[in-house]
Design an enzyme around this catalytic site. Structure first.
Site, PDB file in Angstrom:
ATOM      1  N   ASP A  66      -2.617  -2.897   3.279  1.00 15.90           N
ATOM      2  CA  ASP A  66      -3.092  -2.932   4.674  1.00 15.90           C
ATOM      3  C   ASP A  66      -4.292  -3.854   4.778  1.00 15.90           C
ATOM      4  OD1 ASP A  66      -1.165  -1.071   5.060  1.00 15.90           O
ATOM      5  OD2 ASP A  66      -2.512   0.549   5.716  1.00 15.90           O
TER       6      ASP A  66
ATOM      7  N   TYR B 289       4.657   5.239  12.150  1.00 20.07           N
ATOM      8  CA  TYR B 289       3.598   5.667  11.238  1.00 20.07           C
ATOM      9  C   TYR B 289       2.521   6.467  11.976  1.00 20.07           C
ATOM     10  CZ  TYR B 289       0.419   5.244   7.295  1.00 20.07           C
ATOM     11  OH  TYR B 289      -0.408   5.508   6.261  1.00 20.07           O
TER      12      TYR B 289
ATOM     13  N   GLU C 225       0.807  -1.221   0.000  1.00 25.38           N
ATOM     14  CA  GLU C 225       0.000   0.000   0.000  1.00 25.38           C
ATOM     15  C   GLU C 225       0.839   1.269   0.000  1.00 25.38           C
ATOM     16  OE1 GLU C 225      -3.597  -0.263   2.112  1.00 25.38           O
ATOM     17  OE2 GLU C 225      -3.658   1.838   2.703  1.00 25.38           O
TER      18      GLU C 225
END
EC number: 5.6.2.1
Length: 799
Positions: A112, A319, A13
């Site tokens: 994801d 993240y 992704e």
DNA sequence: GCAAGGTC
């Protein structure tokens, strides 16, 4: 390595996830490739190998065909019945997929593991499948953390692509576009707001605006109710305050009765309790909580996200888009703390390491997407910009706080009786701050309370009634708005701050705490004219249940989307039937702005009308006043008239600045010579507000250095010219405003007039003290006795 | 000139 076959194409992704997947599958031997508009990772050995193409979110975007580009009311029905087309928006990913899929035998979707991830994966698959010669195998890798074990497990146990799940996301996409585009065009067209002035409607933005408008109406319609509290100060070692146990009393007479019964009497302890309370550690940061805390230290949500994004790309934090509030086991927390020993948080890191055992706190959300936000590396000191450093420090302190020990505080409470009336007292004291000494953004205030014993006599003083008013609900600020959106499931962790930005930049909301603009609230009025749920959060809930139906295979995407399109058609029909009244509501609200004062020529109201970044002040009747100002910030009526020209004066509130007064006439001397307070009594120069090198303001003569006349100024409050001259020393009289009141004074401290007014004040004060019943301490509303005092002072002076 | 959702 049994999990790898030759000729495999892996799709991730995002770049970061791709790098990690490739790294673990190749034991660190994969290579990043970039050539002729392609970007991918390659790994080859004698057994096989793979290509990995990292995407960056969605590759394609849905839109309407070009023939429907024109915004016309007649087009709207066509718009709803038209099919959507897919446009490629990530060229690099598109080209890489097309080129590298040639001759591939297997495609692995490693996006994801969530709904949007499934859609992003199938978007990529559609591109691969365009090559008719592709007949390979398609598999899905399911992992919930980017660790070696999770990834290797996922690639040893593939599952199938869940087309129902990706269909549910695709349905969401289409429904959002149909409703958003059709209604946005409708509202923009009927109000003739086209081009960049369009009025947007959306499943998330409109209910969010609705929340803000609803809250503002609650505030406007709120009727405050007076209440009275009977309070007593007790004395043992120090002062602690008791409040009559019934709390707020809404009958003043009763409050007075109680006061009369207890006044002058001491108390006897009826109950006393003392105990320890834990101060729980905060949970690890997810996106929402991070944005909330950042906005509390003055970094607004979208700014905070931008900074977090850049810290993440530079490798300093994990993240930033995550729902998770539980550190996964695989994270080596201790090694991160070790790294922080080489930062400005050395002391705090050592505190964490000095514990026998490090036990991290856990939040309620244990999602599987990403770890909570935590620092991963320490930036070189001085390498971050000021706001980046501020955000990094917040994340690092939060991280360390989640690993440190809980705090404890001592709490005490008592009931003290005076003449059969019980007064409650409370006290608290932080005994061990624990994590609070690391996470310095949170403060616990100590409230003094002595140890007492049942039956003990306690001296009392200052028996009083405090008058207060019930308060309306408060406006949303960025932190509470983001939280409310999360509670109502409006938007996602990655989009909420964007939605708020949109509402701001399109002129629907303003300020922080936020309030709707005239445009914003009239848009909601227009939307709610028709009974539909466009402005309600239910829209999302309904969509959510549709999506679950699709994901569970109970309904098809096409059936759900067509149901939704039919609903939209009937809503639109109803809107069209009412289009004139809706247009009038919105246009009407824009023409009537806020009344800011009375016209000094014909006595009618003057309104402030906001037109983007310009404010127009217009007299209601004949437009005998019609001024335009370029002002950023909020305008509030000040109920004052300009001392120079007599026209109304407004208060301008700009973010991060103290409020400023502005005469509505842009050319008035009040605006242009605001700093000029009057004439110098020595040489007739201008006395101007200046700043000393220590940052203090004072009045100085414009003929400095020839003339050295200066006056000290009060450092608080707004200073204005009055045009008057002191009758004693001939200095220009200034007016100082503070809060709701203002006071005129001579700036010359040693002037007779100041000595005189001081003794007057003392006189007024001493009469006030004699009447303790009307004295208020924490007055919630400016009390009547205070204004009486002010009036008394003024009349004495004027006499 | 439209939405919301990914990500940079």
């Amino acid at each position: 390595m049994g999990y790898l076959l030759p000729d495999t194409l892996i799709i991730s992704e995002k770049a970061d996830a791709g790098r990690r997947i490739a790294y673990f599958l190749s034991d660190g031997k994969s290579k990043q490739k970039r050539s002729k508009g392609l970007s991918y990772i390659e790994y080859e050995n004698e057994v096989g190998g793979f290509y990995l193409v990292p995407l960056s979110g969605h590759i394609v975007e849905i839109d309407f065909p070009k023939t429907l580009k024109d915004w016309k009311l007649e087009n709207l029905k066509e718009l709803i019945s038209s099919n959507v087309i897919h446009n490629v928006k990530n060229k690099t990913a598109y080209e890489s997929l097309k080129t590298l899929s040639a001759g591939i035998k297997r495609v692995i979707i490693a996006t994801d593991y969530d709904r949007e991830g499934e859609l992003i994966g199938t978007e990529a698959l559609d591109i691969v499948k365009k090559d008719k010669s592709f007949h390979g195998e398609i598999k899905r890798a399911k992992f919930s953390a980017l660790t070696g074990k999770e990834i290797k497990d996922a690639f040893a146990n593939f599952i199938d692509v869940d087309y129902n799940l990706s269909d549910s996301a695709a349905a969401r996409e289409e429904i959002d576009l149909y409703w958003g585009a059709a209604l946005t065009r409708f509202f923009s067209l009927i109000t003739n707001r086209l081009g960049k002035n369009f009025l947007s409607i959306g499943r998330v933005q409109t209910p969010t605006l609705g929340l803000i408008v609803k809250r503002e109406r609650e505030i406007e319609n709120f009727v405050p109710e007076k209440f009275w509290e009977v309070k007593v100060d007790f004395l043992k070692d120090d002062v602690f305050t008791g409040i009559y146990e019934e709390g707020r009393i809404n009958d003043e007479k009763r409050a007075r009765e109680i006061l009369e019964n207890i006044i002058g009497k001491d108390g006897i302890v009826n109950e006393f309790e003392k105990g320890m309370e834990r101060i729980y550690k905060p949970a690890p940061f997810n996106t929402t909580e991070f944005m909330r805390e950042a906005s509390r230290i003055g970094v607004m949500p979208s700014r905070a996200m931008k900074i977090a994004e850049s810290l993440y790309v530079k490798g300093f934090i994990s993240y930033p888009r995550t729902d998770n509030t539980v550190y996964q086991r695989s994270i080596n927390l201790k090694s991160v703390v070790e790294k922080l020993k080489n930062s400005e948080l050395k002391k705090e890191a050592e505190m964490v390491l000095s514990q026998e055992k490090i036990i991290p706190s856990r939040g309620r959300m244990e999602a599987t997407d990403h770890p909570p936000i935590y620092p991963t590396e320490v930036p070189k000191s001085g390498s971050l910009r000021a706001d980046e450093a501020k955000v990094y420090e917040l994340i690092a302190r939060r991280f360390l706080a989640t690993l440190y020990r809980e705090g404890t505080r001592e709490v005490k409470s008592a009931k003290i009786e005076i003449d059969h009336y019980n007064f409650k007292t409370n006290g608290t004291r932080v005994v061990d701050p624990g994590w609070l000494s690391i996470y310095t953004y949170r403060k616990f205030k100590d409230i003094f309370h002595p140890d007492l014993e049942k039956g003990e006599k306690v001296k009392a003083e200052n028996w009083r009634i405090e008058e207060g008013e019930t308060k309306p609900p408060s406006r949303f600020d960025m932190a509470s708005l983001i939280k409310e959106m999360e509670n109502l499931n409006l938007g996602t962790k990655s989009t909420r701050h964007d939605i708020i930005d949109k509402l701001q930049s399109r002129g629907f909301i303003e300020g922080n705490p936020v309030r709707p603009t005239a445009l914003g609230s009239s848009l909601i009025d227009g939307v709610t004219t028709v009974d539909s749920k466009i402005a309600e959060p239910d829209m999302t809930a309904e969509l959510e249940s549709f999506m679950n139906n699709i994901a569970a295979g109970e309904r098809t995407k096409d059936s759900v989307v067509s149901t939704s399109r039919n609903m939209l058609s009937s809503v639109l029909e109803e809107l069209e039937n009412n289009k004139d009244s809706i247009a009038n509501i919105i246009r009407g609200a824009l023409e009537t702005g806020t009344v800011v004062g009375k016209c000094n020529i014909d006595g009618t109201n003057i309104q402030a009308i906001k037109i983007r970044d310009t404010i127009r002040f217009r007299c209601e009747r004949d437009n005998c006043i019609d001024y335009y100002h370029k002002i950023r910030g909020l305008i509030k009526p000040s109920e004052e008239n300009c001392v120079v020209c007599g026209k109304p004066v407004v208060t301008v509130i700009r973010r991060g600045q103290s409020p400023e007064k502005l005469c509505i006439d842009p050319l008035c001397k009040f605006n242009t010579e605001k700093k000029d307070i009057g004439l110098c009594p020595l040489d007739g120069g201008h006395m101007i507000i200046r700043q000393s090198k220590y940052g203090k303001r004072f009045l100085g003569c414009s003929n400095f250095p020839k003339c050295r006349q200066t006056y000290a100024l009060p450092q608080k409050g707004e200073i204005k010219m009055t045009g008057k001259i002191c009758e004693y020393c001939h200095a220009p009289i200034i007016s100082v405003s503070f809060g709701s009141g203002s006071r005129e004074m001579c700036p010359n401290i040693s002037c007779e007039s100041n000595k005189k007014s001081k003794s007057d004040m003392e006189k007024v004060k001493s009469t006030a003290v004699k009447k303790p019943l009307t004295r208020k301490k924490t007055v919630k509303k400016s009390g009547s006795s205070a204004s009486k005092e002010k009036k008394a002072r003024k009349s004495v002076k004027n006499a």
